[in-house]
Design a protein around this motif. Structure first.
Motif, PDB file in Angstrom:
ATOM      1  N   MET A 131       6.920  -6.261  17.025  1.00 61.76           N
ATOM      2  CA  MET A 131       5.768  -5.363  16.876  1.00 61.76           C
ATOM      3  C   MET A 131       4.484  -6.181  16.684  1.00 61.76           C
ATOM      4  N   ILE A 132       3.385  -5.643  17.143  1.00 59.31           N
ATOM      5  CA  ILE A 132       2.089  -6.310  17.016  1.00 59.31           C
ATOM      6  C   ILE A 132       1.351  -5.699  15.825  1.00 59.31           C
ATOM      7  N   GLY A 133       1.070  -6.514  14.809  1.00 59.95           N
ATOM      8  CA  GLY A 133       0.435  -6.013  13.597  1.00 59.95           C
ATOM      9  C   GLY A 133      -1.000  -6.461  13.403  1.00 59.95           C
ATOM     10  N   ARG A 134      -1.430  -7.454  14.190  1.00 55.25           N
ATOM     11  CA  ARG A 134      -2.792  -7.964  14.026  1.00 55.25           C
ATOM     12  C   ARG A 134      -3.212  -8.682  15.301  1.00 55.25           C
ATOM     13  N   LEU A 135      -4.470  -8.505  15.673  1.00 57.30           N
ATOM     14  CA  LEU A 135      -5.014  -9.181  16.844  1.00 57.30           C
ATOM     15  C   LEU A 135      -6.281  -9.929  16.454  1.00 57.30           C
ATOM     16  N   ARG A 136      -6.414 -11.140  16.969  1.00 56.96           N
ATOM     17  CA  ARG A 136      -7.646 -11.899  16.803  1.00 56.96           C
ATOM     18  C   ARG A 136      -7.984 -12.527  18.150  1.00 56.96           C
ATOM     19  N   GLY A 137      -9.134 -12.155  18.693  1.00 55.34           N
ATOM     20  CA  GLY A 137      -9.510 -12.677  20.002  1.00 55.34           C
ATOM     21  C   GLY A 137     -10.937 -12.306  20.345  1.00 55.34           C
ATOM     22  N   ASP A 178      -6.707  -3.290   6.436  1.00 58.08           N
ATOM     23  CA  ASP A 178      -5.350  -2.783   6.216  1.00 58.08           C
ATOM     24  C   ASP A 178      -5.354  -1.425   5.524  1.00 58.08           C
ATOM     25  N   THR A 179      -6.372  -1.143   4.723  1.00 56.75           N
ATOM     26  CA  THR A 179      -6.445   0.159   4.056  1.00 56.75           C
ATOM     27  C   THR A 179      -6.593   1.287   5.063  1.00 56.75           C
ATOM     28  N   GLU A 180      -7.463   1.086   6.063  1.00 55.22           N
ATOM     29  CA  GLU A 180      -7.635   2.100   7.104  1.00 55.22           C
ATOM     30  C   GLU A 180      -6.345   2.279   7.904  1.00 55.22           C
ATOM     31  N   ARG A 181      -5.659   1.185   8.167  1.00 56.31           N
ATOM     32  CA  ARG A 181      -4.390   1.289   8.902  1.00 56.31           C
ATOM     33  C   ARG A 181      -3.355   2.041   8.087  1.00 56.31           C
ATOM     34  N   LEU A 186      -8.538  -7.174  14.444  1.00 57.56           N
ATOM     35  CA  LEU A 186      -8.103  -5.805  14.196  1.00 57.56           C
ATOM     36  C   LEU A 186      -6.702  -5.803  13.606  1.00 57.56           C
ATOM     37  N   PHE A 187      -6.496  -4.972  12.595  1.00 52.71           N
ATOM     38  CA  PHE A 187      -5.156  -4.688  12.102  1.00 52.71           C
ATOM     39  C   PHE A 187      -4.609  -3.563  12.974  1.00 52.71           C
TER      40      PHE A 187
END
Length: 218
Positions: free
Chosen positions: A1-7, A66-69, A47-48
């Motif tokens: 699963m993808i939990g975080r993206l940085r790019g 993470d709170t919004e997620r 983005l989380f």
């Protein structure tokens, strides 16, 4: 699963954004408040994410923290609230506004959101209030009762720079679940803004406050 993206942020067409991570472009749907917090195109974004795997698609939803997620994840546990409706809820209200509505049992404000009828609003209040009691940090910074609309006004984005982004804003509102005629009414009479995101934010603020014009924008 993808939990975080940085790019690198390479596309921003609310509610969709695209982030390039080492040559792979990830399409992510995000609430308007998250999109407003993103940097300019070409800059690094984080983005989380929450991933939904279906038979016909793999979907990513992104959040600025993470709170919004976690709030998104709590919303989709409620019967009748899927990812698209949860995204629309978090676009129409920020965290503080939503928590205030739930604590005040404000069904009127909740039913201003696309797809949220009276029964769904009542279910949101009953089920989410119990969860809020176990999540005290979510209440931090939430205005006291009766201050929600004032908070909306303070968060509105000024629209004093000419632009031609009405069509994009209208398309984004439709993608969030508003009917085309309703989306047009939400944008009716707004001054030109400097971005699509600003127009969307103003339209959502207007809708929630009940300050809607009668006719559609021509």
């Amino acid at each position: 699963m993808i939990g975080r993206l940085r790019g690198i942020l390479i596309e921003k067409q609310p509610p969709l954004v695209v982030i390039d991570v080492q040559g792979v472009g990830y399409e992510v749907e995000a609430p308007i408040n998250t999109i407003l917090a993103l940097p300019a195109l070409g800059e690094t974004a984080v983005l989380f994410t929450h991933m939904v795997v279906r038979e016909d698609a793999q979907l990513l939803y992104g959040f600025s923290n993470d709170t919004e997620r976690r709030l998104f994840r709590e919303l989709i546990k409620i019967s009748g609230v899927g990812p698209r409706m949860a995204l629309a809820i978090l676009s129409g209200m920020d965290r503080a506004q939503l928590v205030r509505c739930l604590l005040d049992s404000d069904t009127k404000a909740l039913t201003q959101l696309p797809g949220v009828g009276k029964k769904t609003a009542e279910r949101l209040i009953i089920e989410m209030r119990d969860r809020l009691e176990k999540w005290p940090e979510l209440k931090m910074g939430v205005p006291q009762g009766g201050d929600m609309l004032a908070a909306l006004d303070e968060d509105a984005v000024p629209a004093d720079v000419a632009s031609d982004h009405y069509a994009d804003a209208e398309a984004a509102l439709i993608a969030l679940g508003y009917k085309p005629t309703e989306a047009a009414r939400m944008l009716n009479g707004l001054d030109a803004a400097d971005s699509t995101e600003a127009l969307i934010k103003q339209a959502l603020t207007r809708k929630l406050s009940g300050n809607m014009p009668r006719g559609a924008r021509s």
